[in-house]
Design a protein around this motif. Structure first.
Motif, short mmCIF file in Angstrom:
data_model
loop_
_atom_site.label_atom_id
_atom_site.label_comp_id
_atom_site.label_asym_id
_atom_site.label_seq_id
_atom_site.Cartn_x
_atom_site.Cartn_y
_atom_site.Cartn_z
N ALA A 1 27.58 79.04 57.24
CA ALA A 1 28.45 78.23 56.60
C ALA A 1 28.81 79.27 55.20
N ALA A 2 29.19 80.30 55.33
CA ALA A 2 29.37 81.29 54.29
C ALA A 2 30.22 80.69 52.99
N ARG A 3 31.09 80.06 53.42
CA ARG A 3 32.19 79.50 52.51
C ARG A 3 31.84 77.93 52.38
N ARG A 4 30.81 77.53 52.35
CA ARG A 4 30.18 76.24 52.09
C ARG A 4 31.09 75.37 50.77
N ARG A 5 30.98 76.48 49.80
CA ARG A 5 31.68 75.78 48.44
C ARG A 5 32.93 75.23 48.72
N ASP A 6 33.73 75.70 49.76
CA ASP A 6 34.93 75.20 49.94
C ASP A 6 35.14 73.89 50.67
#
Length: 321
Positions: free
Chosen positions: A254-259
């Protein structure tokens, strides 16, 4: 004279500000539809953002893999083109490459039978492959029963069926132990007479009626009683391959979990949704890589995420982007 209160210090105002800053949930997403009392359509946001093809890329690749594997086995008995001889238990490709199911070999050893040399070589090849890339790859990319249980899960979502009682997730490991014990006590591969995977393959080749009844039973069980009940809670073969996937090189991050906008679509389509939370929500771990051996590497979370939060990577890449 009263001092003006800082709005940021007011928990009510802060909560309202945070809510207004959060991206609006898509109406068709699981959480958005629940708030509006509508029927959820997981992945609709991804289709709008990425296009239909990219929003179904991994699903289409899996179907090509599953149907391609079946075709290799079936063109021999159906058309006389013997590219692969045998079945998912044990096969010989192009008269050269032996492949054997390590799960069946484990049953054979438990039953007190030493497999012949070619079967051991074939089992070693398959074992090395799944140890490296993830044991549950078998479940999502090869196993024909995945077509059945995916169809039940899709129809369940379309019909809006709720509730159900699924067994504890540990049930499959108890059943795995029972299968090996049954082999030891009977001196035979007793489970293979009931294994839906083997039965479905035989049904496709020979049209065996009882096998279709068993496969239909699994479909109805997943549809009406326990969501993802067979693959996620009972299948001992899946439990066996899950044990092989605990240290695999391939994984989902979930490399772009901030999005993430908390739409919950990934949880709705994942066959093992419990594996997502630690990586996506930093629950018990800091990095975004899914480490759970029960992750099937099916790629559905990648497909349905309109924010492109997930990606396939290696277990050594634990960075966020």
């Amino acid at each position: 004279m009263s001092t003006p209160r800082d709005p940021a210090a007011d928990p009510v105002v802060s909560a309202q500000s945070a809510a207004s800053a959060r991206p609006a949930l898509p109406r068709s997403s699981v959480r958005g539809a629940a708030q509006l009392g509508l029927a959820a359509r997981p992945g609709a946001e991804a289709v709008a953002a990425k296009g239909w093809l990219r929003a179904h890329k991994w699903l289409l690749l899996r179907r090509l893999s599953q149907l391609g594997v079946l075709a290799l086995f079936l063109v021999g008995p159906w058309f006389g083109w013997w590219i692969v001889k045998g079945n998912l238990t044990s096969s010989l490709t192009l008269g050269v490459l032996p492949l054997s199911d390590p799960f069946v070999l484990a049953q054979s050893l438990a039953a007190g039978h030493l497999p012949y040399r070619q079967a051991l070589i074939g089992g070693g090849i398959v074992l090395a492959f799944y140890l490296a890339l993830g044991g549950r790859l078998f479940c999502s990319w090869v196993c024909p029963m995945n077509l059945v249980t995916d169809a039940a899960a899709w129809l369940r979502r379309r019909l809006g069926l709720k509730g159900g009682k699924a067994p504890a997730a540990a049930s499959r490991y108890w059943l795995l132990g029972f299968v090996l014990l049954a082999a030891a006590l009977t001196g035979s591969l007793a489970w293979e007479w009931l294994n839906p995977v083997s039965m479905l393959h035989r049904a496709l080749v020979f049209g065996f009626g009882l096998a279709w009844g068993l496969v239909g039973g699994v479909f109805l069980y997943d549809l009406l009683i326990a969501p993802r009940g067979w693959c996620g809670h009972l299948c001992p073969q899946g439990a066996f391959y899950g044990l092989l996937g605990r240290a695999s090189l391939l994984g989902v991050s979930a490399a772009r979990r901030r999005d993430c906008n908390d739409c919950m679509d990934c949880f709705a389509v994942c066959p093992e949704p419990q594996v997502i939370r630690p990586a996506l929500k930093a629950a018990g771990q800091d990095h975004p890589l899914i480490l759970d051996g029960d992750c099937t590497r099916c790629g559905r979370c990648i497909d349905v995420c309109g924010k492109s939060v997930f990606r396939i990577t290696t277990r050594f890449n634990r960075s966020e982007s």
